[in-house]
Design an enzyme around this catalytic site. Structure first.
Site, mmCIF file in Angstrom:
data_model
loop_
_atom_site.group_PDB
_atom_site.id
_atom_site.type_symbol
_atom_site.label_atom_id
_atom_site.label_comp_id
_atom_site.label_asym_id
_atom_site.label_seq_id
_atom_site.Cartn_x
_atom_site.Cartn_y
_atom_site.Cartn_z
ATOM 1 N N ARG A 1 11.723 -8.368 1.445
ATOM 2 C CA ARG A 1 11.255 -8.785 2.764
ATOM 3 C C ARG A 1 11.675 -10.199 3.125
ATOM 4 N NH1 ARG A 1 5.188 -7.640 1.242
ATOM 5 N NH2 ARG A 1 6.216 -8.219 -0.691
ATOM 6 N N LYS B 1 -4.283 -8.360 -9.837
ATOM 7 C CA LYS B 1 -4.196 -8.340 -8.369
ATOM 8 C C LYS B 1 -5.468 -7.793 -7.709
ATOM 9 C CE LYS B 1 0.745 -8.312 -7.292
ATOM 10 N NZ LYS B 1 1.748 -7.677 -6.424
ATOM 11 N N HIS C 1 6.284 0.386 2.848
ATOM 12 C CA HIS C 1 6.621 1.183 1.658
ATOM 13 C C HIS C 1 7.173 2.546 2.083
ATOM 14 C CE1 HIS C 1 3.250 -1.312 -0.394
ATOM 15 N NE2 HIS C 1 4.403 -1.744 -0.872
ATOM 16 N N SER D 1 0.553 -5.383 1.409
ATOM 17 C CA SER D 1 -0.705 -4.704 1.065
ATOM 18 C C SER D 1 -1.863 -5.677 1.139
ATOM 19 C CB SER D 1 -0.619 -4.128 -0.351
ATOM 20 O OG SER D 1 0.378 -3.143 -0.419
HETATM 21 P P1 ADP Z 1 4.507 -5.089 -6.546
HETATM 22 O O1 ADP Z 1 3.196 -5.521 -7.116
HETATM 23 O O2 ADP Z 1 5.369 -4.356 -7.523
HETATM 24 O O3 ADP Z 1 5.259 -6.151 -5.794
HETATM 25 P P2 ADP Z 1 4.000 -3.853 -3.956
HETATM 26 O O4 ADP Z 1 3.177 -2.640 -3.706
HETATM 27 O O5 ADP Z 1 3.551 -5.132 -3.337
HETATM 28 O O6 ADP Z 1 4.084 -3.939 -5.522
HETATM 29 O O7 ADP Z 1 5.502 -3.600 -3.510
HETATM 30 C C1 ADP Z 1 6.263 -2.539 -4.055
HETATM 31 C C2 ADP Z 1 7.687 -2.637 -3.546
HETATM 32 O O8 ADP Z 1 7.708 -2.413 -2.140
HETATM 33 C C3 ADP Z 1 8.316 -4.011 -3.761
HETATM 34 O O9 ADP Z 1 9.685 -3.837 -4.049
HETATM 35 C C4 ADP Z 1 8.138 -4.691 -2.444
HETATM 36 O O10 ADP Z 1 9.124 -5.683 -2.208
HETATM 37 C C5 ADP Z 1 8.301 -3.512 -1.488
HETATM 38 N N1 ADP Z 1 7.599 -3.755 -0.239
HETATM 39 C C6 ADP Z 1 6.362 -4.267 -0.064
HETATM 40 N N2 ADP Z 1 6.057 -4.367 1.236
HETATM 41 C C7 ADP Z 1 7.145 -3.920 1.912
HETATM 42 C C8 ADP Z 1 7.463 -3.823 3.309
HETATM 43 N N3 ADP Z 1 6.614 -4.222 4.234
HETATM 44 N N4 ADP Z 1 8.677 -3.307 3.644
HETATM 45 C C9 ADP Z 1 9.552 -2.936 2.675
HETATM 46 N N5 ADP Z 1 9.319 -3.013 1.348
HETATM 47 C C10 ADP Z 1 8.133 -3.510 0.971
#
Ligand code: ADP
Length: 165
Positions: free
Chosen positions: A92, A42, A18, A130
């Site tokens: 990803r 979640k 992130h 996450s």
């Molecule tokens: P959501 O529940 O909205 O998917 P996340 O916290 O899992 O929330 O992800 C938020 C954003 O960050 C999403 O667009 C996701 O694809 C991106 N994201 C999650 N992990 C990574 C990563 N390792 N590298 C780049 N972007 C990521």
């Protein structure tokens, strides 16, 4: 005109993936607003307030990035209320693409003024999620290479373990 982007997500917790995405977004847009949502389905580990404070500290070096809690409202509606013209999402994998393409299509119908911009995850972070961080941290293992230092500390406090375990 100021180019403002919203970067919405669960960020439970905020990872180095992130951080990489938001750092790159901060160089593309004038202002970036990280909007943390709390999705009960979640099984959230951190509350909205905890996430906001932790992410704010993790992005302190990025002067054009702010962090807010996403109110219970459609993300595109919230983006419009902030005057954001862009919504940033990270990609990803092909699975991310399939899901994100559906969401972006609906969002563009609901709010054509808000353009979804995809940033391809850095290969180093493609397997980082996450949920994986939570799983590893729940066993008391070291996640300091996966998340910013303050988040690793908060995780070790949540799971009652030793930070260096
Ligand atoms: P959501 O529940 O909205 O998917 P996340 O916290 O899992 O929330 O992800 C938020 C954003 O960050 C999403 O667009 C996701 O694809 C991106 N994201 C999650 N992990 C990574 C990563 N390792 N590298 C780049 N972007 C990521």
């Amino acid at each position: 005109m100021t180019r403002k982007a919203i970067f919405p997500g669960s960020f439970d917790p905020f990872t180095n993936g992130h951080l990489d995405t938001v750092t790159r977004a901060a160089s593309l847009f004038d202002d970036v607003i990280i909007a943390c949502m709390t999705n009960i389905k979640k099984h959230p580990l951190f509350s909205a307030d905890e996430k906001q404070a932790l992410i704010q500290a993790a992005v302190a070096d990025l002067p054009n990035v702010k962090v807010v809690a996403l109110p219970h409202q459609l993300t595109v509606a919230f983006a419009q209320s902030l005057g954001a013209q862009y919504m940033v999402r990270g990609l990803r994998s092909p699975q991310d693409f399939a899901y994100e393409a559906d969401v972006a299509t609906i969002n563009s119908q609901l709010a054509p003024q808000v353009e979804t911009v995809f940033l391809l995850a850095d290969p180093k972070y493609r397997n980082l999620s996450s949920s994986m961080v939570k799983e590893v941290a729940s066993f008391g293992a070291d996640v300091s290479k996966l998340v910013p230092a303050n988040i690793a500390q908060a995780l070790s406090e949540k799971f009652g373990g030793d930070h260096h375990a």
